[in-house]
Motif scaffolding. Structure first.
Motif: not given
Length: 473
Positions: A78-83, A87-89, A109-112, A155-157
């Protein structure tokens, strides 16, 4: 640490104190997994996110049920921008441990946050669009798209790395260095970012070297403001008055010739070039607008597909949770010998959503529940048959045959055929007599069934002929 077989707490011994199982290798695997998890924590603390990801993947390789490692891996993604990867993990972590798992809060938090989900969809779409532009050779359009991606997700590396690579390709090394520095602030030891920065520094070092203009004695150096000007020394020769006049005349002639043969054609050519440029720019503008329209349409279609895909993932996650809940209810009812409630709960379980161990549990409960159910149905059907209540008997035996056609060594299907014969449902009776003959040849039941098939077939033929004769008359 718990024993993987019986769940008892393990001590310092290499055997389980409860079940006596050898756990030396198991404890080594768990300790190795915990070691890599702690290493990942240390790396994450100094923003070595790539190294932390590698350590966490090793940790999960030794213990796939390490939910803390999986949750941390999701946070780093999530921090590296790989949302999407994050979510999968978290979804996997929640399925492994549904109780008191912080991954549940992360997912909520993400879904809301619908705005965040929309932003994720847009960044993924724009990043993929930039990759497509790169494959097409449209590097300027790719750079524009990547700048938009970074503006939406700082944050998308991977977006920083691709943008820096395009700057290197275009020779804009200062911009590439600034972009890579931004990537370093997120992931300080990313191997790809380090290799790109090495190439940028190499090119900037080569560009900084000055090639000699001439010999030092032939140069004049002086300051003009903040700039240093280097020019060759000027040399002078004495000339006579006649040479001066001749030079003036030659200069006038050359000026006229230059004007006639160079200046006028250049002006005409410039006007023609300007006209062609205006036409070309107008065509480019039209083409660009068409491309933007096509790109927006494709983006809308992709967003709709992405939205559908995310909704399916959410529904799938809900189905998995529901299946495990009902399986737990079935197990509790099974332990309490309440097989009816267990059967009702199993009807709501989707077996394909269960893990291998859960499927084994499902099969065990289902087998015993079905056996009890079939036994009750057979008793009910046989009792009704002996009381000449062929309707109820047929209903019970039909339900048994639908589940297990060979139940009670074929007596269920045999009594079903008998019940249909008494009810004068000839075609159904013949159908199940034929199944008795196919499944149990060379038995007394098969011989009886063959006799009834022949008898019922003749009666059916006579009824048909009588009907046709009546119609003809």
């Amino acid at each position: 640490m718990k024993c993987y077989s019986c769940g008892a707490t393990l001590g310092a011994d290499i055997v389980c104190p409860n079940c006596g199982l050898q756990v030396k290798v198991y404890k080594k695997l768990m300790n190795t997994s915990n070691y890599y998890y702690n290493e990942a924590l240390n790396r994450a603390a100094v923003r070595d996110l790539s190294g932390a990801v590698e350590d966490l993947q090793r940790s999960l390789k030794f213990n796939k049920n390490h939910t803390d490692a999986r949750n941390l891996l999701g946070l780093i993604y999530y921090e590296m921008g790989e949302v999407v990867l994050a979510i999968g993990e978290w979804v996997i972590s929640k399925n492994l441990n549904p109780n008191d798992n912080i991954a549940d809060q992360y997912l909520k938090d993400v879904q809301n946050n619908q705005n965040q989900l929309d932003t994720v969809n847009k960044t993924i779409k724009k990043y993929n669009q930039a990759l497509m532009y790169c494959h097409q050779g449209s590097y300027d359009l790719a750079i524009i798209q990547l700048k938009k991606v970074i503006a939406m997700n700082a944050h998308y590396v991977r977006a920083y790395q691709l943008l820096a690579l395009l700057y290197i390709h275009e020779g804009e090394y200062q911009k590439a260095r600034a972009t890579l520095k931004s990537a370093f602030k997120i992931d300080a030891h990313n191997v790809t970012t380090l290799s790109y920065m090495k190439e940028v520094r190499k090119q900037l070092h080569l560009d900084g070297k000055k090639s000699p203009v001439g010999k030092k004695d032939d140069l004049v150096t002086y300051k003009s403001g903040n700039d240093t000007v280097i020019r060759p020394k000027m040399t002078f020769r004495e000339t006579t008055a006649g040479m001066t006049i001749l030079n003036i005349i030659l200069g006038v002639i050359i000026g006229v010739l230059v004007t006639a043969f160079l200046v006028v054609p250049s002006v005409r050519q410039a006007a023609k070039t300007e006209s062609n440029t205006a036409v070309s720019e107008a065509n480019d503008t039209i083409t660009t607008k068409d491309e933007k329209i096509s790109s927006l349409e494709a983006e809308i279609e992709s967003l709709e597909e992405k939205n559908t895909s995310l909704q399916e993932e959410v529904d799938s996650g809900d189905d998995k949770i529901s299946s495990y809940d009902y399986l737990l209810q079935a197990y509790e009812a099974y332990e309490e010998k309440d097989l009816d409630s267990a059967a009702e709960a199993l009807d709501n379980v989707n077996r394909k959503h269960l893990s291998e161990d859960a499927q084994t549990l499902y099969d065990t409960i289902s087998e015993e529940v079905n056996e009890e159910k079939l036994s009750d149905l057979y008793s009910t059907g046989y009792s009704a048959y002996n009381k000449y209540n062929y309707e109820d008997a047929a209903e019970a035996f039909q339900e048994i045959v639908d589940i297990d056609e060979e139940y009670k060594d074929g007596y269920a299907v045999y009594y079903l055929a008998q019940s249909y014969r008494h009810l004068e449902k000839t075609q159904k009776a013949i159908k199940y007599y034929e199944r008795v003959v196919e499944l149990y040849p060379n038995t007394s039941r098969a011989s009886t069934a063959e006799s009834y098939i022949e008898e019922l077939s003749e009666e059916d033929t006579e009824d048909t002929e009588d009907t046709e004769g009546t119609t003809t008359d």
